[in-house]
Design an enzyme around this catalytic site. Structure first.
Site, PDB file in Angstrom:
ATOM      1  N   TYR A   1     -20.646   6.993   7.549  1.00  0.00           N
ATOM      2  CA  TYR A   1     -20.811   6.593   8.945  1.00  0.00           C
ATOM      3  C   TYR A   1     -22.298   6.559   9.301  1.00  0.00           C
ATOM      4  O   TYR A   1     -22.783   5.607   9.926  1.00  0.00           O
ATOM      5  CB  TYR A   1     -20.070   7.567   9.852  1.00  0.00           C
ATOM      6  CG  TYR A   1     -20.150   7.215  11.322  1.00  0.00           C
ATOM      7  CD1 TYR A   1     -19.420   6.144  11.833  1.00  0.00           C
ATOM      8  CD2 TYR A   1     -20.957   7.948  12.187  1.00  0.00           C
ATOM      9  CE1 TYR A   1     -19.501   5.814  13.175  1.00  0.00           C
ATOM     10  CE2 TYR A   1     -21.037   7.626  13.536  1.00  0.00           C
ATOM     11  CZ  TYR A   1     -20.302   6.557  14.021  1.00  0.00           C
ATOM     12  OH  TYR A   1     -20.387   6.224  15.353  1.00  0.00           O
TER      13      TYR A   1
ATOM     14  N   SER B   1     -26.149   5.143  17.051  1.00  0.00           N
ATOM     15  CA  SER B   1     -25.857   6.568  17.179  1.00  0.00           C
ATOM     16  C   SER B   1     -27.120   7.344  16.843  1.00  0.00           C
ATOM     17  O   SER B   1     -28.022   6.818  16.169  1.00  0.00           O
ATOM     18  CB  SER B   1     -24.737   6.967  16.217  1.00  0.00           C
ATOM     19  OG  SER B   1     -24.603   8.376  16.131  1.00  0.00           O
TER      20      SER B   1
END
Length: 269
Positions: free
Chosen positions: A145, A132
């Site tokens: 995360y 990501s």
């Protein structure tokens, strides 16, 4: 024996995983997708297997099943993962931190350990980890995360150096905001604090606005295919124009300006 290349994609029941499995199948791969239940949906172009990336036994069984059917695994796409709803890092317990790492990071490690012996024996293969942009940028109110994605970046870069001698390459795919069911399945923080309630709600609202213009998962799938088929693969592939811009900003923009821009974008005081 099947002459097509064999791909194994985790978390392929929806979102990026499903788009990736479809794209690979359309490109001529024999694809095995996985999910916890392994449910086969009507019209799917790929087979589904039950696999829980937090279980070594489940990982070993799924990899053994593909090897029994096909005799090789040419491509592993590590996509399975989840997140915690916007919240302060202080609002997640150690248990919740361990849980997200068990899936998002150690799940990648388990899958990699399971396929590498087969790839070494066959003299080649490719491992693509779905990261990501928050793997190279901070994500306020998404610390856990973000930490898992930072870990994937470091793991992939080291791994790629280690396995090249066997014709194996590892790369990380870096999407930005992507339209999936991921946001609907976020876990609530398990130790919520009133001190963070207002700002967490504001960040959630801002992210919802940003998600309205998010990329289609097919954009990420196209990046996966490019990485899978590259004769000289890169270590990192940004997926979509926003991800590419953010990567350039991280590389060239002064840290103080990047910090200020990030806070402004998320409406942080």
């Amino acid at each position: 024996m099947n002459n097509k290349k064999i791909a194994l994609v985790t978390g392929a029941s929806s979102g990026i995983g499903a788009a990736t499995a479809r794209r690979l199948a359309q490109a001529g791969y024999t694809v095995y997708g996985t999910s916890r239940r392994g449910a086969q949906l009507p019209g799917q172009q790929y087979a589904m297997l039950a696999l829980d990336v937090t279980s070594e036994e489940s990982v070993a069984a799924a990899v053994a099943e593909v090897m029994q059917r096909e005799g090789r695994i040419d491509l592993l796409v590590n996509n399975a993962g989840f997140g915690v709803a916007p919240a302060g890092a202080e609002e997640s317990s150690i248990a919740q931190a361990r849980a997200i790492f068990e899936t998002n990071f150690f799940g990648v490690v388990r899958m990699t350990l399971a396929v590498l012996p087969h790839m070494r024996a066959q003299g080649g293969g490719r491992i693509l980890n779905i990261g990501s942009v928050v793997g190279f940028l901070p994500m306020p109110y998404g610390a856990l995360y973000s930490a898992t994605k930072h870990a994937i970046e470091g793991y992939t870069e080291s791994l790629d150096h280690e396995v090249r001698g066997w014709g194996i390459r590892a790369s990380v795919i870096e999407p930005a905001y992507t339209k999936t069911t991921f946001e609907a399945n976020l876990l609530a923080p398990d130790t919520p604090l009133s001190a963070y309630r207002q700002v967490s709600a504001a960040v959630t609202s801002r992210l919802q606005t940003l998600m309205a213009g998010a990329d289609d998962p097919a954009i990420v799938a196209d990046s996966v295919l490019a990485a899978a088929q590259a004769s000289e693969p890169k270590l990192r592939y940004t997926a979509g124009p926003l991800a590419a811009r953010l990567r350039l900003m991280r590389r060239f923009m002064p840290a103080s300006l990047l910090d200020a821009g990030l806070r402004k974008d998320l409406r942080l005081a």
